[in-house]
Scaffold this active site. Structure first.
Site, mmCIF file in Angstrom:
data_model
loop_
_atom_site.group_PDB
_atom_site.id
_atom_site.type_symbol
_atom_site.label_atom_id
_atom_site.label_comp_id
_atom_site.label_asym_id
_atom_site.label_seq_id
_atom_site.Cartn_x
_atom_site.Cartn_y
_atom_site.Cartn_z
ATOM 1 N N ASN A 79 -111.359 -41.464 -52.132
ATOM 2 C CA ASN A 79 -111.134 -40.114 -52.655
ATOM 3 C C ASN A 79 -109.657 -40.030 -53.033
ATOM 4 O OD1 ASN A 79 -110.791 -37.406 -53.113
ATOM 5 N ND2 ASN A 79 -111.121 -36.760 -50.983
ATOM 6 N N LYS A 115 -108.081 -37.791 -54.594
ATOM 7 C CA LYS A 115 -107.520 -36.423 -54.590
ATOM 8 C C LYS A 115 -106.692 -36.208 -55.866
ATOM 9 C CE LYS A 115 -107.849 -36.475 -49.622
ATOM 10 N NZ LYS A 115 -107.411 -35.975 -48.334
ATOM 11 N N HIS A 131 -115.498 -30.754 -49.898
ATOM 12 C CA HIS A 131 -114.380 -31.346 -49.147
ATOM 13 C C HIS A 131 -113.591 -30.226 -48.463
ATOM 14 C CE1 HIS A 131 -110.605 -33.356 -48.244
ATOM 15 N NE2 HIS A 131 -111.283 -34.489 -48.314
ATOM 16 N N GLU A 138 -110.582 -29.654 -48.269
ATOM 17 C CA GLU A 138 -109.495 -29.096 -49.084
ATOM 18 C C GLU A 138 -110.043 -28.096 -50.106
ATOM 19 O OE1 GLU A 138 -107.817 -32.912 -50.086
ATOM 20 O OE2 GLU A 138 -107.151 -33.115 -48.010
ATOM 21 N N GLU A 192 -115.847 -35.499 -41.743
ATOM 22 C CA GLU A 192 -114.396 -35.573 -41.852
ATOM 23 C C GLU A 192 -113.758 -34.503 -40.979
ATOM 24 O OE1 GLU A 192 -113.178 -37.626 -45.745
ATOM 25 O OE2 GLU A 192 -113.380 -35.506 -46.198
ATOM 26 N N GLY A 204 -105.414 -37.040 -43.490
ATOM 27 C CA GLY A 204 -104.041 -37.178 -43.954
ATOM 28 C C GLY A 204 -103.009 -37.020 -42.847
ATOM 29 N N SER A 228 -108.030 -40.463 -42.107
ATOM 30 C CA SER A 228 -107.058 -41.510 -41.747
ATOM 31 C C SER A 228 -107.697 -42.856 -41.431
ATOM 32 C CB SER A 228 -106.167 -41.041 -40.584
ATOM 33 O OG SER A 228 -105.454 -39.877 -40.956
HETATM 34 P P1 PGA Z 1 -107.322 -39.516 -45.575
HETATM 35 O O1 PGA Z 1 -108.285 -38.538 -46.402
HETATM 36 O O2 PGA Z 1 -107.965 -40.865 -45.543
HETATM 37 O O3 PGA Z 1 -106.031 -39.512 -46.352
HETATM 38 O O4 PGA Z 1 -107.154 -38.934 -44.210
HETATM 39 C C1 PGA Z 1 -109.671 -38.592 -46.241
HETATM 40 C C2 PGA Z 1 -110.331 -37.504 -47.066
HETATM 41 O O5 PGA Z 1 -109.805 -36.384 -47.119
HETATM 42 O O6 PGA Z 1 -111.383 -37.735 -47.692
#
Ligand code: PGA
Length: 250
Positions: free
Chosen positions: A9, A11, A95, A97, A167, A173, A212
């Site tokens: 992903n 982003k 997601h 976000e 998630e 992140g 992460s």
């Molecule tokens: P990350 O993001 O691996 O940077 O923690 C995962 C995601 O939001 O899909």
């Protein structure tokens, strides 16, 4: 046998030119395996470039969102058909976000899931609790409600075509990863919730872990019985890191 999916992903990262460089790194690198489906989800503006580069390759293409509407006066939105014609076969929906910054609700995500399925796209539906919810012992109730809400009214054949990503919001992140045991517990819980709707679909359902995931922790996470792959943000922006995670899956 459930499909293993290693999904990136991206982003809001990578221009079309930068996307091309990263994809060439993946295509030229050691990214071939029959143990897992590799998938990248670049931003919309890089989909056309990515679609052309990946056509006929072993790497699948997805987008990070679509509108719940098929077409019309929805300024700024992108339809299922638009991404399909660029070669996308997957779409990430709900997601955290999108939920946080665009106020997406389970009801809206459910509408988008139906639109995606009707168009022939495979939705990757994201669920997960915040740190506050975990500390208040609400993890299971929050995730159960998200699973129920986003899968509402799906027919059995539709349920067999979805992917879920667990998630935990506190792990995205942040460099904090759920322990393999914490993740396994929630993946099993999600599968049980889906089994209440349809046992066959629950058995077939790929449940990806996101938050992460890195080359160094991927093998332990992917080794869990109910973890069928990863949805990877930060570590998917670098070809070596992404391939490192893929290696842990094979
Ligand atoms: P990350 O993001 O691996 O940077 O923690 C995962 C995601 O939001 O899909």
């Amino acid at each position: 046998m459930r499909k293993t999916i290693i999904a990136g992903n991206w982003k809001m990262n990578k221009t079309a030119t930068e996307a091309e460089a990263l994809l060439r790194g993946l295509l030229d690198g050691d990214s071939r395996t029959d143990k897992a489906q590799l998938l990248v989800c670049p931003p919309y503006t890089a989909l056309e470039t990515a679609g052309k580069l990946l056509k006929g390759s072993h790497i699948a293409l997805g987008a990070q969102d679509i509108s719940e509407h098929e077409e019309g006066a929805y300024t700024g939105d992108i339809s299922a058909q638009m991404i399909l014609t660029l070669g996308a076969t997957y779409v990430i929906l709900g997601h955290s976000e999108r939920r946080q910054y665009h106020a997406e609700t389970d009801q809206l995500v459910n509408a988008k899931v139906k639109t995606a399925l009707n168009a022939g796209l495979t939705p990757i539906i994201c669920v997960g609790e915040t740190l506050e919810q975990r500390e208040n012992n609400e993890t299971e109730s929050v995730v159960a409600a998200q699973v129920k809400g986003t899968l509402a009214d799906l027919a059995s054949d539709q349920l067999k075509n979805v992917v879920i990503a667990y998630e935990p919001v506190w792990a995205i992140g942040t460099g904090k990863t759920a322990t393999p045991e914490q993740a396994q517990q929630m993946h099993q819980f999600i599968r049980e919730k889906v089994a209440e709707k349809d046992t066959e679909a629950a058995d077939l359902l790929p449940i990806l872990y996101g938050g992460s995931m890195k080359p160094k922790n991927a093998a332990d996470l992917l080794g869990q019985k109910d973890i069928d792959g990863g949805l990877i943000g930060g570590a998917s922006l670098d070809a070596d890191n992404f391939i490192g995670i893929l290696k842990a899956a094979r």
